[in-house]
Design a protein around this motif. Sequence first.
Motif, PDB file in Angstrom:
ATOM      1  N   HIS A 177       0.866  -1.077  -0.205  1.00  0.00           N
ATOM      2  CA  HIS A 177      -0.127  -0.158  -0.046  1.00  0.00           C
ATOM      3  C   HIS A 177       1.142   1.186  -0.030  1.00  0.00           C
ATOM      4  N   PRO A 178       1.580   1.480  -1.250  1.00  0.00           N
ATOM      5  CA  PRO A 178       2.677   2.359  -1.036  1.00  0.00           C
ATOM      6  C   PRO A 178       2.444   3.882  -0.614  1.00  0.00           C
ATOM      7  N   SER A 179       1.060   4.319  -0.958  1.00  0.00           N
ATOM      8  CA  SER A 179       0.836   5.760  -0.747  1.00  0.00           C
ATOM      9  C   SER A 179       0.868   5.748   0.774  1.00  0.00           C
ATOM     10  N   GLN A 180       0.209   4.965   1.530  1.00  0.00           N
ATOM     11  CA  GLN A 180       0.380   5.035   3.057  1.00  0.00           C
ATOM     12  C   GLN A 180       1.829   5.078   3.397  1.00  0.00           C
ATOM     13  N   THR A 181       2.423   4.412   3.122  1.00  0.00           N
ATOM     14  CA  THR A 181       4.089   4.425   3.543  1.00  0.00           C
ATOM     15  C   THR A 181       4.568   5.774   3.473  1.00  0.00           C
ATOM     16  N   LEU A 182       4.233   6.380   2.058  1.00  0.00           N
ATOM     17  CA  LEU A 182       4.705   7.709   1.667  1.00  0.00           C
ATOM     18  C   LEU A 182       4.295   9.000   2.379  1.00  0.00           C
ATOM     19  N   ILE A 183       2.927   8.528   3.070  1.00  0.00           N
ATOM     20  CA  ILE A 183       2.348   9.395   3.962  1.00  0.00           C
ATOM     21  C   ILE A 183       3.175   9.280   5.433  1.00  0.00           C
ATOM     22  N   ASP A 184       3.330   8.340   5.843  1.00  0.00           N
ATOM     23  CA  ASP A 184       3.958   7.810   7.012  1.00  0.00           C
ATOM     24  C   ASP A 184       5.289   8.745   7.099  1.00  0.00           C
ATOM     25  N   LEU A 185       6.171   8.514   5.679  1.00  0.00           N
ATOM     26  CA  LEU A 185       7.498   9.124   5.780  1.00  0.00           C
ATOM     27  C   LEU A 185       7.420  10.614   5.799  1.00  0.00           C
ATOM     28  N   TYR A 186       6.444  11.062   4.932  1.00  0.00           N
ATOM     29  CA  TYR A 186       6.347  12.403   4.858  1.00  0.00           C
ATOM     30  C   TYR A 186       5.935  13.397   6.215  1.00  0.00           C
ATOM     31  N   THR A 187       5.188  12.573   6.994  1.00  0.00           N
ATOM     32  CA  THR A 187       4.740  13.111   8.174  1.00  0.00           C
ATOM     33  C   THR A 187       6.065  13.180   9.116  1.00  0.00           C
ATOM     34  N   ILE A 188       6.744  11.869   9.218  1.00  0.00           N
ATOM     35  CA  ILE A 188       7.904  12.080  10.118  1.00  0.00           C
ATOM     36  C   ILE A 188       8.563  13.267   9.513  1.00  0.00           C
ATOM     37  N   HIS A 189       8.745  13.272   8.195  1.00  0.00           N
ATOM     38  CA  HIS A 189       9.919  14.380   7.501  1.00  0.00           C
ATOM     39  C   HIS A 189       9.553  15.705   8.108  1.00  0.00           C
TER      40      HIS A 189
END
Lengths: 298, 298, 298
Positions: free
Chosen positions: A128-140
């Motif tokens: 579910h790659p978009s979910q992971t990108l959202i997680d990374l973006y939020t940490i960033h």
Amino acid sequence: MRHYISIRDLDRNQIDHLIDRAARIAVYGADAQPLKRKILGLLFFEPSTRTRMSFESAMLRLGGSCMNLGGVEVSSMAKGETLADTIRVVSGYADTIVLRHPKVGAARLASEFADVPVINGGDGAGQHPSQTLIDLYTIHQSMPLDRIKIGLVGDLMYGRTTHSLAYALTRYNAEIHAISPKGLGLPESLKHDLREAGCEVIEHDSIEEIIRDLDVLYVTRFQRERFPDPASFFDVAASYRITPSLLQGVKDNLILLHPLPRVDEIDPAVDSLPYARYFQQARNGVPVRMAMLLEVMQ
Amino acid sequence: MRHYISIRDLDRNQIDHLIDRAARIAVYGADAQPLKRKILGLLFFEPSTRTRMSFESAMLRLGGSCMNLGGVEVSSMAKGETLADTIRVVSGYADTIVLRHPKVGAARLASEFADVPVINGGDGAGQHPSQTLIDLYTIHQSMPLDRIKIGLVGDLMYGRTTHSLAYALTRYNAEIHAISPKGLGLPESLKHDLREAGCEVIEHDSIEEIIRDLDVLYVTRFQRERFPDPASFFDVAASYRITPSLLQGVKDNLILLHPLPRVDEIDPAVDSLPYARYFQQARNGVPVRMAMLLEVMQ
Amino acid sequence: MRHYISIRDLDRNQIDHLIDRAARIAVYGADAQPLKRKILGLLFFEPSTRTRMSFESAMLRLGGSCMNLGGVEVSSMAKGETLADTIRVVSGYADTIVLRHPKVGAARLASEFADVPVINGGDGAGQHPSQTLIDLYTIHQSMPLDRIKIGLVGDLMYGRTTHSLAYALTRYNAEIHAISPKGLGLPESLKHDLREAGCEVIEHDSIEEIIRDLDVLYVTRFQRERFPDPASFFDVAASYRITPSLLQGVKDNLILLHPLPRVDEIDPAVDSLPYARYFQQARNGVPVRMAMLLEVMQ
């Protein structure tokens, strides 16, 4: 033609590029209607309202249109039609397809038969790659992604979200703290992959023993059906619940994430503490998905 | 930030302003796409196709887009998520939310957690302000709103539509004729409120005894489930049915309204008489809701 | 005001005009957003995802918007409302209505009460004119429509698609080969009409006996419920299945059509042969429906 099927297909540069693009959109907005006259087709063979809604909102904010390509209804109606046939037909109706499907591998298969880009909106226990990108973006948004100490809480045996995030964090040399009751820890094969990729993986029974060292605490739900009886479910849920008192003594810049919806995993009293970032994380779905849609259609 | 939660929140000036704005839209149309790139989110926890459709049509006619924010599916899927959490998340996806919810007070609660405007599309036995504005607008198309003599027919005990309309008409010193079988009259508390606000309220058992004096006859349905048995339901339904013969001798400018859908309350032979305004009333949903959407988003 | 209710309402010039318009759209595209600010209302009283999707895609590609006018939900919700009332109300919300309804004649009735154009998206065993136009358009992409030799395969007794196509082909003096098992042949009245209109109609039990003479082979599904038992269904399905070996010796320019979805009627090994045009046919739904929407709304 670019598809987004698995977070594993993206190297660090590609992830950084998407995060930067989302950040620029969040700050400056997108150009005026860059995807005007483009159509995003949503093909959801199982319900996933949040994923659908934030892709839809992202597309509308870019000036494009959305259409429901069926999914559950198609599958019941057109009994016996193969996914390949469905994809061949509906890829004539849209400029990009977001596919949600209960079976692992469905998105990869779809990308082989589509002549438009396919974005995996979740394929069963798969990706579910978009979910992971959202997680990374939020940490960033709160700290550099490199070498963070992150705690993953919940059902780590079956949790797709935590698996993908852990895997993506190997690109950034994270120190991963896997916090779960016995029997619901990270699968051995995943731990092996993560260590192979250079991450440290440390397992814990309780949140208390590690929370003061963490930069990020990523909380997920326990599935009631994984437990032999309601009593053992409630015991576990209670002992992994995030409360204001549990958060005493944590790092000032700790951030708390959760893919939502939450039920009881996080006490609402935590919402007003500075650590809480899960509503911001939910809203980050829009700029991150805007960046992805621009990548594939612009 | 302006919300529309209850017709009681609006004073006479605010109602008149909305009616004028809707009237100007109906005559001159709206500017070219004033709500371009705006998103209207429809969050319907119970079905209400007419309300949904006319808000959607209104938004599209203003150049904006609509998206389904879930509702029934969300609630079944995300079991246990609070309305507050749902609203916090979905208000990141849309620029205004229309909420339909089975529980009284849900829209008010939602407006406290949303950071975008909330329009109440009906909350159980509570409020449905856009319906009342449509009713007032339709009356206003035929006569000044001041001091009208209006008959309300149907289940006045439980009928939300008639309660809200009656309340709004206190702003215009209406003379209210409540026409219903025994046991289904206006609640005592509402009669008290209406009289307190300066309206005359007169109760009647039959339509015949008052219809020749009325400017407006507002017809609503009886709910079959309020009656002890089918026979008593059919008796009542038959004796309150509007037919051409019942309309003999009425004022020339009497108008007949009904929130639709109708079943048997109005004989189709009435449709072609000059009194019938219920289809016009249904269509007025679009300009009135256009005016409301412009108020909150422009 | 133009409606599209039955293919029988269109003469040869009108069909040719639509085919030409679709062909120009397919090659040159449409003007920039010719239907901007127009709303297409989809009123589907039974599911038909492919029809809905390709009308929706067509409308979006023309710069317009779509809205779901209810249908199944409306009908269950508003029990007892007549189709006439529904149409009077919803034709206030949209600029054109596509109606799908289980009852023959529903679209004609709707067109009498609507004050916007109505396009029949299928009314039970009745008509579905856009499907027939797509079939004609797809044939026209490969050969002139005049005097073709076409084989119709499947349940020709109840198959609406084949009936409409056969009827439309009378405008072009086709030679019609009706290929079906006993008891599922073309209805006598239709054969009579076709011959009256100047077509030759020849019936066959098997595909083999005629396939080498054909320009077009139009394959449709058998409905399992027409057969007394599963065994006889499978027997028939197997003996009418299109395979590469069956296609040996056919004309070089034979084209194979199927309204999709297919189940087992055509072996997937046929997909890569030059005869296969059924995926192209499915995609032709978009330009043909764009042409129809432009005719009624521009």
